[in-house]
Write a protein that holds these residues in place. Sequence first.
Motif, PDB file in Angstrom:
ATOM      1  N   VAL A 123      43.459  37.297  43.734  1.00  0.00           N
ATOM      2  CA  VAL A 123      42.329  37.260  43.135  1.00  0.00           C
ATOM      3  C   VAL A 123      42.201  38.855  42.412  1.00  0.00           C
ATOM      4  N   SER A 124      42.519  39.729  43.142  1.00  0.00           N
ATOM      5  CA  SER A 124      42.303  41.253  42.545  1.00  0.00           C
ATOM      6  C   SER A 124      43.270  41.237  41.266  1.00  0.00           C
ATOM      7  N   ARG A 125      44.428  40.885  41.492  1.00  0.00           N
ATOM      8  CA  ARG A 125      45.579  40.925  40.213  1.00  0.00           C
ATOM      9  C   ARG A 125      44.980  40.048  39.198  1.00  0.00           C
ATOM     10  N   ILE A 126      44.655  39.106  39.447  1.00  0.00           N
ATOM     11  CA  ILE A 126      44.079  38.106  38.279  1.00  0.00           C
ATOM     12  C   ILE A 126      42.556  38.864  37.731  1.00  0.00           C
ATOM     13  N   THR A 127      41.794  39.320  38.329  1.00  0.00           N
ATOM     14  CA  THR A 127      40.621  40.163  37.738  1.00  0.00           C
ATOM     15  C   THR A 127      40.930  41.448  36.896  1.00  0.00           C
ATOM     16  N   GLU A 128      42.116  41.938  37.459  1.00  0.00           N
ATOM     17  CA  GLU A 128      42.592  43.124  36.622  1.00  0.00           C
ATOM     18  C   GLU A 128      43.440  42.988  35.740  1.00  0.00           C
ATOM     19  N   GLY A 129      43.879  41.519  35.347  1.00  0.00           N
ATOM     20  CA  GLY A 129      44.862  41.415  34.248  1.00  0.00           C
ATOM     21  C   GLY A 129      46.037  41.537  34.770  1.00  0.00           C
ATOM     22  N   ARG A 130      46.579  41.596  35.837  1.00  0.00           N
ATOM     23  CA  ARG A 130      48.019  42.160  36.120  1.00  0.00           C
ATOM     24  C   ARG A 130      48.618  41.176  36.654  1.00  0.00           C
ATOM     25  N   ARG A 146      50.603  28.924  41.071  1.00  0.00           N
ATOM     26  CA  ARG A 146      48.976  29.042  40.992  1.00  0.00           C
ATOM     27  C   ARG A 146      48.402  27.564  41.160  1.00  0.00           C
ATOM     28  N   SER A 190      46.090  26.827  44.088  1.00  0.00           N
ATOM     29  CA  SER A 190      44.682  26.248  43.694  1.00  0.00           C
ATOM     30  C   SER A 190      44.282  24.875  44.741  1.00  0.00           C
TER      31      SER A 190
END
Length: 74
Positions: free
Chosen positions: A11-18, A67, A71
């Motif tokens: 989730v952190s990587r997704i929100t940071e676009g990484r 992913r 999910s």
Amino acid sequence: MTRLVDDLLAVSRITEGRIELHCQSLTLAQVVAQAIESVEPLIEEKGHRVFVSAAYEPIFVHGDMARLVQSLAN
């Protein structure tokens, strides 16, 4: 606990676009089968049963296998 930490990191990587997605053509049956396989130990441990009913024709999706499985497994 490990799974929770992995999910939070994702989730952190997704929100940071990484996060890098590797999209491809997949059948929904492939995604469902892999998701069930990944949680099979939990299903057995809890004494649950999973029944899957498939369509006659394959249903195709375009996405990142990891992913989509993540999910569905969640």
